[in-house]
Structures are given as C-alpha cells and as structure tokens.
Design a protein around this motif. Structure first.
Motif, PDB file in Angstrom:
ATOM      1  N   VAL A  46       0.736  -1.402  -0.069  1.00  0.00           N
ATOM      2  CA  VAL A  46       0.442   0.225  -0.010  1.00  0.00           C
ATOM      3  C   VAL A  46       0.791   1.514  -0.242  1.00  0.00           C
ATOM      4  N   ASN A  47       2.170   1.145  -0.149  1.00  0.00           N
ATOM      5  CA  ASN A  47       2.773   2.762   0.190  1.00  0.00           C
ATOM      6  C   ASN A  47       2.706   2.903   1.339  1.00  0.00           C
ATOM      7  N   VAL A  48       3.387   2.885   2.034  1.00  0.00           N
ATOM      8  CA  VAL A  48       2.196   3.758   3.476  1.00  0.00           C
ATOM      9  C   VAL A  48       3.944   3.145   4.039  1.00  0.00           C
ATOM     10  N   ALA A  49       4.510   4.086   5.288  1.00  0.00           N
ATOM     11  CA  ALA A  49       5.312   3.537   5.620  1.00  0.00           C
ATOM     12  C   ALA A  49       4.950   4.423   8.085  1.00  0.00           C
ATOM     13  N   ALA A  50       4.601   3.758   8.451  1.00  0.00           N
ATOM     14  CA  ALA A  50       4.734   4.354   9.676  1.00  0.00           C
ATOM     15  C   ALA A  50       5.340   4.080  10.592  1.00  0.00           C
ATOM     16  N   PHE A  51       5.899   5.253  11.631  1.00  0.00           N
ATOM     17  CA  PHE A  51       6.515   5.507  12.909  1.00  0.00           C
ATOM     18  C   PHE A  51       5.843   5.387  13.990  1.00  0.00           C
ATOM     19  N   ASN A  52       6.370   5.183  15.330  1.00  0.00           N
ATOM     20  CA  ASN A  52       6.119   4.913  16.529  1.00  0.00           C
ATOM     21  C   ASN A  52       6.565   5.001  16.984  1.00  0.00           C
ATOM     22  N   THR A  53       6.387   6.259  17.941  1.00  0.00           N
ATOM     23  CA  THR A  53       7.258   6.464  19.565  1.00  0.00           C
ATOM     24  C   THR A  53       6.911   6.025  20.934  1.00  0.00           C
ATOM     25  N   TYR A  54       7.246   5.598  21.415  1.00  0.00           N
ATOM     26  CA  TYR A  54       6.049   5.075  22.536  1.00  0.00           C
ATOM     27  C   TYR A  54       6.879   5.549  23.853  1.00  0.00           C
ATOM     28  N   PHE A  55       6.233   6.545  24.261  1.00  0.00           N
ATOM     29  CA  PHE A  55       6.878   6.940  25.902  1.00  0.00           C
ATOM     30  C   PHE A  55       6.490   7.864  26.698  1.00  0.00           C
ATOM     31  N   GLY A  56       6.493   6.667  27.177  1.00  0.00           N
ATOM     32  CA  GLY A  56       4.703   7.550  28.061  1.00  0.00           C
ATOM     33  C   GLY A  56       3.267   8.781  27.905  1.00  0.00           C
ATOM     34  N   THR A  57       3.281   9.285  27.840  1.00  0.00           N
ATOM     35  CA  THR A  57       2.510  10.341  27.474  1.00  0.00           C
ATOM     36  C   THR A  57       3.162  11.319  26.718  1.00  0.00           C
ATOM     37  N   HIS A  58       4.028  11.405  26.069  1.00  0.00           N
ATOM     38  CA  HIS A  58       4.910  11.764  24.854  1.00  0.00           C
ATOM     39  C   HIS A  58       5.240  10.966  23.763  1.00  0.00           C
ATOM     40  N   SER A  59       4.321  10.361  23.531  1.00  0.00           N
ATOM     41  CA  SER A  59       4.684   8.946  22.327  1.00  0.00           C
ATOM     42  C   SER A  59       3.725   9.859  20.981  1.00  0.00           C
TER      43      SER A  59
END
Length: 177
Positions: A46-59
């Motif tokens: 689908v030509n999509v890149a998803a970035f996720n950063t999990y850092f408590g309330t500032h995700s």
C-alpha cells in the motif's frame, strides 16, 4: 460457512501482508532515563510507512503515505495531527527509506524536516486518503508547510519529534505543550 470464508480471507490478507511488509522494533533509553519503544512498519503493498514512538504521555506517530504524497504526524497527548505534502524531490522513496532503517547506524543518515504549522484546520479528512483518516480521526488536524530551516510561524510553541531516523521540528501558531 461464513466463518470459513472469513478465515480464508484473513489467511490471504496475512500472507500478502507478511510478504510485502517489513517491521522493525527498537528499545532505547530516553534523555530522562526512561524506556522508549520505537517501531517502523513499511508496507510496500500500500506504499505506506508508519513510525511509532512509545514514551509514556509524550508518544508520537507518523505515517508517510507515498500514494497520496502526504506525511502525517500525530501528537496524541495534544489530540492533534499535522499534515504536510511530501516534497518528493528531497524525501527518500519507500525502498530508500527501508534501506536507511536497516543501516547499521541509521542516526548518521537521519532525515531532518522542519514544518511551519498553520492555523488552517483540515475540515475533510476523506480528501487525505485512508491512512490519514485512520490516524487523524477524532483529532484536530492542521496543515503544515515544509521549510529548509526551522521557522517561526506565529510561533506559540515548537516540538521536536524523533521517530527513529525521522527527526522533525514542528513550529506553529498552535500550542503543542
């Protein structure tokens, strides 16, 4: 019979997804000593890149939708999304992005982007495509413009967003903190 058909469809989807996607997960220490979990999922189908950063309330999260030519940043703790048009002449292709992520030391080649966020609210998320709709549904969504250097646009606040190799400076006329 319906359950069997559903099971066959799910197996097909999972087979296609597994063969055409790539997931990377990292666990790092944050500046304040806390644990930061980072994931990148690249789906070539689908030509999509998803970035996720999990850092408590500032995700934070970002989606790069190559088909729509959009980059979407989500700041959940403020319940906002920021959408910008992708500058295709300076932004790496999805295969180049994947290569950057797999490098031994990806921070050497980090992508730096600077955006000025306007006060203009996106009223129709449907025009942005399904990935942006899914990420920004229920969030106030603003348009942003990419600049070469950090710029103050009626600046009330700026936020630095670090998503693995994607380092973003978001400044604008909205309160991010």
């Amino acid at each position: 019979m319906k359950i069997l058909i559903l099971a066959v469809v799910l197996v097909e989807l999972l087979t296609v997804s597994a063969s055409e996607s790539n997931a990377i997960q990292l666990i790092n220490k944050g500046n304040n000593g806390g644990t930061v979990y980072q994931t990148v999922n690249i789906n070539n189908h689908v030509n999509v890149a998803a970035f996720n950063t999990y850092f408590g309330t500032h995700s934070t999260n970002a989606i790069i939708d190559y088909n729509a030519g959009l980059i979407v940043y989500q700041i959940p703790y403020k319940r906002i999304c920021v959408v910008s048009r992708m500058n295709r002449s300076t932004f790496p292709s999805i295969s180049q992005l994947e290569n950057l992520i797999h490098e031994e030391n990806p921070t050497l080649h980090a992508l730096h982007r600077n955006y000025g966020i306007s006060r203009k609210v996106v009223k129709n998320l449907y025009q942005l495509g399904s990935p942006a709709q899914a990420m920004c549904g229920g969030f106030t969504t603003y348009w942003a413009t990419e600049f070469q250097q950090p710029v103050a646009v009626e600046s009330k606040a700026c936020a630095d967003v670090h998503l693995l190799i994607l380092n973003v400076n978001l400044c604008g006329g909205i309160s991010l903190f």
